[in-house]
Design a protein around this motif. Structure first.
Motif, PDB file in Angstrom:
ATOM      1  N   SER A  27       0.846  -1.213   0.000  1.00  0.00           N
ATOM      2  CA  SER A  27       0.000   0.000   0.000  1.00  0.00           C
ATOM      3  C   SER A  27       0.873   1.252   0.000  1.00  0.00           C
ATOM      4  O   SER A  27       0.608   2.216  -0.748  1.00  0.00           O
ATOM      5  CB  SER A  27      -0.905   0.033   1.237  1.00  0.00           C
ATOM      6  N   ALA A  28       1.908   1.246   0.831  1.00  0.00           N
ATOM      7  CA  ALA A  28       2.782   2.434   0.926  1.00  0.00           C
ATOM      8  C   ALA A  28       3.475   2.709  -0.414  1.00  0.00           C
ATOM      9  O   ALA A  28       3.747   3.867  -0.754  1.00  0.00           O
ATOM     10  CB  ALA A  28       3.805   2.236   2.037  1.00  0.00           C
ATOM     11  N   LYS A  29       3.724   1.641  -1.191  1.00  0.00           N
ATOM     12  CA  LYS A  29       4.379   1.831  -2.496  1.00  0.00           C
ATOM     13  C   LYS A  29       3.454   2.513  -3.509  1.00  0.00           C
ATOM     14  O   LYS A  29       3.888   2.933  -4.583  1.00  0.00           O
ATOM     15  CB  LYS A  29       4.782   0.468  -3.080  1.00  0.00           C
ATOM     16  N   MET A  30       2.180   2.571  -3.202  1.00  0.00           N
ATOM     17  CA  MET A  30       1.208   3.147  -4.136  1.00  0.00           C
ATOM     18  C   MET A  30       1.103   4.668  -4.020  1.00  0.00           C
ATOM     19  O   MET A  30       0.445   5.308  -4.843  1.00  0.00           O
ATOM     20  CB  MET A  30      -0.170   2.514  -3.897  1.00  0.00           C
ATOM     21  N   VAL A  31       1.751   5.245  -3.010  1.00  0.00           N
ATOM     22  CA  VAL A  31       1.607   6.697  -2.780  1.00  0.00           C
ATOM     23  C   VAL A  31       1.968   7.534  -4.018  1.00  0.00           C
ATOM     24  O   VAL A  31       1.210   8.445  -4.387  1.00  0.00           O
ATOM     25  CB  VAL A  31       2.423   7.135  -1.536  1.00  0.00           C
ATOM     26  N   PRO A  32       3.086   7.260  -4.719  1.00  0.00           N
ATOM     27  CA  PRO A  32       3.419   8.126  -5.872  1.00  0.00           C
ATOM     28  C   PRO A  32       2.327   8.122  -6.959  1.00  0.00           C
ATOM     29  O   PRO A  32       2.162   9.123  -7.660  1.00  0.00           O
ATOM     30  CB  PRO A  32       4.708   7.503  -6.431  1.00  0.00           C
ATOM     31  N   ARG A  39       2.378   7.856 -13.203  1.00  0.00           N
ATOM     32  CA  ARG A  39       1.308   6.918 -13.581  1.00  0.00           C
ATOM     33  C   ARG A  39       1.870   5.505 -13.560  1.00  0.00           C
ATOM     34  O   ARG A  39       3.047   5.291 -13.791  1.00  0.00           O
ATOM     35  CB  ARG A  39       0.818   7.197 -14.993  1.00  0.00           C
ATOM     36  N   CYS A  40       0.992   4.556 -13.315  1.00  0.00           N
ATOM     37  CA  CYS A  40       1.391   3.159 -13.404  1.00  0.00           C
ATOM     38  C   CYS A  40       0.368   2.460 -14.298  1.00  0.00           C
ATOM     39  O   CYS A  40      -0.837   2.653 -14.135  1.00  0.00           O
ATOM     40  CB  CYS A  40       1.397   2.524 -12.016  1.00  0.00           C
ATOM     41  N   TYR A  41       0.876   1.685 -15.257  1.00  0.00           N
ATOM     42  CA  TYR A  41      -0.065   1.008 -16.167  1.00  0.00           C
ATOM     43  C   TYR A  41       0.131  -0.504 -16.141  1.00  0.00           C
ATOM     44  O   TYR A  41      -0.111  -1.211 -17.127  1.00  0.00           O
ATOM     45  CB  TYR A  41       0.057   1.567 -17.594  1.00  0.00           C
ATOM     46  N   GLY A  64     -12.743   1.524  -7.788  1.00  0.00           N
ATOM     47  CA  GLY A  64     -12.612   1.881  -9.203  1.00  0.00           C
ATOM     48  C   GLY A  64     -11.396   2.754  -9.456  1.00  0.00           C
ATOM     49  O   GLY A  64     -10.623   2.524 -10.399  1.00  0.00           O
ATOM     50  N   THR A  65     -11.207   3.756  -8.583  1.00  0.00           N
ATOM     51  CA  THR A  65     -10.052   4.641  -8.714  1.00  0.00           C
ATOM     52  C   THR A  65      -8.758   3.849  -8.609  1.00  0.00           C
ATOM     53  O   THR A  65      -7.808   4.046  -9.393  1.00  0.00           O
ATOM     54  CB  THR A  65     -10.101   5.722  -7.613  1.00  0.00           C
ATOM     55  N   ALA A  66      -8.712   2.940  -7.630  1.00  0.00           N
ATOM     56  CA  ALA A  66      -7.504   2.134  -7.416  1.00  0.00           C
ATOM     57  C   ALA A  66      -7.171   1.329  -8.671  1.00  0.00           C
ATOM     58  O   ALA A  66      -6.010   1.261  -9.101  1.00  0.00           O
ATOM     59  CB  ALA A  66      -7.709   1.201  -6.227  1.00  0.00           C
ATOM     60  N   PHE A  67      -8.198   0.738  -9.283  1.00  0.00           N
ATOM     61  CA  PHE A  67      -7.938  -0.082 -10.464  1.00  0.00           C
ATOM     62  C   PHE A  67      -7.501   0.796 -11.639  1.00  0.00           C
ATOM     63  O   PHE A  67      -6.569   0.460 -12.374  1.00  0.00           O
ATOM     64  CB  PHE A  67      -9.191  -0.894 -10.822  1.00  0.00           C
ATOM     65  N   ASN A  68      -8.167   1.924 -11.794  1.00  0.00           N
ATOM     66  CA  ASN A  68      -7.779   2.867 -12.855  1.00  0.00           C
ATOM     67  C   ASN A  68      -6.348   3.362 -12.666  1.00  0.00           C
ATOM     68  O   ASN A  68      -5.591   3.520 -13.626  1.00  0.00           O
ATOM     69  CB  ASN A  68      -8.721   4.073 -12.883  1.00  0.00           C
ATOM     70  N   LEU A  69      -5.971   3.624 -11.409  1.00  0.00           N
ATOM     71  CA  LEU A  69      -4.617   4.139 -11.152  1.00  0.00           C
ATOM     72  C   LEU A  69      -3.531   3.120 -11.486  1.00  0.00           C
ATOM     73  O   LEU A  69      -2.373   3.487 -11.671  1.00  0.00           O
ATOM     74  CB  LEU A  69      -4.483   4.573  -9.685  1.00  0.00           C
ATOM     75  N   LEU A  70      -3.916   1.851 -11.573  1.00  0.00           N
ATOM     76  CA  LEU A  70      -2.958   0.826 -12.003  1.00  0.00           C
ATOM     77  C   LEU A  70      -3.109   0.526 -13.499  1.00  0.00           C
ATOM     78  O   LEU A  70      -2.504  -0.409 -14.016  1.00  0.00           O
ATOM     79  CB  LEU A  70      -3.148  -0.451 -11.174  1.00  0.00           C
ATOM     80  N   LYS A 321       6.132  -5.536  -9.986  1.00  0.00           N
ATOM     81  CA  LYS A 321       6.390  -5.031 -11.342  1.00  0.00           C
ATOM     82  C   LYS A 321       5.997  -3.561 -11.508  1.00  0.00           C
ATOM     83  O   LYS A 321       6.032  -3.031 -12.618  1.00  0.00           O
ATOM     84  CB  LYS A 321       5.596  -5.856 -12.363  1.00  0.00           C
ATOM     85  N   LEU A 322       5.585  -2.933 -10.421  1.00  0.00           N
ATOM     86  CA  LEU A 322       5.006  -1.586 -10.531  1.00  0.00           C
ATOM     87  C   LEU A 322       5.955  -0.614 -11.228  1.00  0.00           C
ATOM     88  O   LEU A 322       5.557   0.098 -12.159  1.00  0.00           O
ATOM     89  CB  LEU A 322       4.661  -1.044  -9.137  1.00  0.00           C
ATOM     90  N   THR A 323       7.208  -0.606 -10.798  1.00  0.00           N
ATOM     91  CA  THR A 323       8.130   0.412 -11.311  1.00  0.00           C
ATOM     92  C   THR A 323       8.532   0.149 -12.766  1.00  0.00           C
ATOM     93  O   THR A 323       9.037   1.039 -13.452  1.00  0.00           O
ATOM     94  CB  THR A 323       9.392   0.503 -10.423  1.00  0.00           C
ATOM     95  N   ASP A 324       8.309  -1.082 -13.250  1.00  0.00           N
ATOM     96  CA  ASP A 324       8.594  -1.384 -14.668  1.00  0.00           C
ATOM     97  C   ASP A 324       7.523  -0.800 -15.594  1.00  0.00           C
ATOM     98  O   ASP A 324       7.678  -0.815 -16.817  1.00  0.00           O
ATOM     99  CB  ASP A 324       8.629  -2.905 -14.900  1.00  0.00           C
ATOM    100  N   TYR A 325       6.422  -0.396 -14.992  1.00  0.00           N
ATOM    101  CA  TYR A 325       5.284   0.077 -15.805  1.00  0.00           C
ATOM    102  C   TYR A 325       4.869   1.478 -15.363  1.00  0.00           C
ATOM    103  O   TYR A 325       3.718   1.731 -15.026  1.00  0.00           O
ATOM    104  CB  TYR A 325       4.107  -0.903 -15.670  1.00  0.00           C
TER     105      TYR A 325
END
Ligand code: CP
Length: 335
Positions: A27-32, A39-41, A64-70, A321-325
């Motif tokens: 969760s803490a990694k999602m702050v940026p 953006r993360c895709y 919904g926001t959480a899913f869109n933000l990924l 894989k967050l930072t790769d995308y």
């Protein structure tokens, strides 16, 4: 530790302390991403089906926001009357169909254990967004994330805390789920302030008792708010036989600036899962507290996005894989 990838998240009972630490760390990694620094895709092309058969503002929109933000897409249906459940379709059949359209499902339903029943028919992970008076596991996780981040300011962690739970502890699913999570931490003192008829169910009390926590049950607010955290709740009108019955309990434990000054510690953090009932006859958490630094309710709601992003990432196996995308943000807001 729980295996997250491909699994449903239906109850906090699935989680041990290590699993929770993992969720809170992700969760803490999602702050940026939630603060729009990047953006993360990582979930580009994935589909969340959001099925809310009971009213919601925060949980539905933040899922919904959480899913869109990924980077994922969201399809949703709102209200049983707008779905084919109202034509007699079973939860199992609905799950068979919707899971064929989706990569993951978030669901809220007014009946206890209905989300687990639905999950039996689903071929993709299902996350419980609240099932009647039973559980609200994602709320409990965001509450724990909030307690952890608020307590950090005072050099404390999730052990050795004094927490007051207040209001409708009988019907409030958020306090049921949160209490179960608190049972995994050490040396807690939990004070439960409620009308006698709305006390915490024995099944939840026994979990806290087995954990060795000190429990005080009382119907008096005075003298029982000098805790690290006071977690206020709403009288859950929708769980009573009639609105008249709920009226009997509204307004009993209003928390306002005067009560805070008289009975809380200097730094007591105030939490509430929201919505707060701001009608004069209820007003369990007065607007005169809005400028109090230790009122954490809106930070708490914001943390819901982080925790739900983490659960999606874990359930779909992309948490590493967050930072790769990542992509830069190309727009400007006033934030
Ligand atoms: N806390 C919470 O579950 O809020 P909503 O009912 O608005 O989703």
């Amino acid at each position: 530790m729980m295996t997250f990838q491909g699994n449903h998240i239906l109850s906090v009972s699935q989680l041990d302390r290590e699993s929770i630490t993992r969720i809170l760390d992700v969760s803490a990694k999602m702050v940026p991403y939630s603060t729009r620094q990047k953006r993360c895709y990582v979930l580009e092309g994935a589909i969340l089906s959001s099925l809310f058969f009971e009213p919601s503002t925060r949980t539905r929109i933040s899922f919904g926001t959480a899913f869109n933000l990924l980077g994922g897409f969201v399809r949703e249906t709102v209200g049983e009357e707008n779905s084919s459940l109202s034509k007699g379709e079973s939860l199992f059949d609905t799950a068979q169909v919707i899971s064929g359209y989706s990569d993951i499902i978030a669901m809220r339903h007014p009946k206890m254990h209905s989300v687990a029943e639905f999950a039996q028919g689903s071929s993709v992970p299902v996350i419980n967004g609240g099932d009647g008076a039973n559980e609200h596991p994602t709320q409990a996780l965001l509450d724990l994330f909030t307690i952890q981040s608020e307590m950090q300011h005072f050099g404390k962690n999730l052990d050795n805390l004094n927490i007051t739970l207040m209001g409708d502890l009988k019907h409030g699913r958020t306090v049921h789920s949160l209490s179960k999570l608190l049972s995994l931490y050490k040396n807690m003192s939990i004070t439960m302030v409620s009308p006698d008829a709305l006390r915490m169910p024995d099944s939840v009390l026994s979990i806290l008792d087995d954990a060795g926590h000190k429990i005080i049950q009382t119907d008096k607010l005075e003298g029982n708010l000098s805790s690290d955290v006071v977690y206020q709740t709403r009288i859950q009108q929708e769980r009573f036989a009639s609105s008249g019955e709920a009226d009997l309990y509204r307004g009993h434990f209003s928390l306002n600036k005067q009560v805070y000054q008289d009975y809380c510690k200097k730094n007591t953090v105030i939490m509430h899962p929201l919505p707060r009932d701001s009608r004069p006859e209820a007003n369990e958490l007065d607007n005169d507290l809005n400028d109090l630094q230790h009122l954490a309710i809106f930070r708490q709601a914001q943390n819901g996005v982080l925790v739900r992003m983490a659960l999606f990432a874990l359930a779909l196996g992309v948490e590493n894989k967050l930072t790769d995308y990542e992509k830069p943000i190309t727009w400007h807001t006033t934030k």
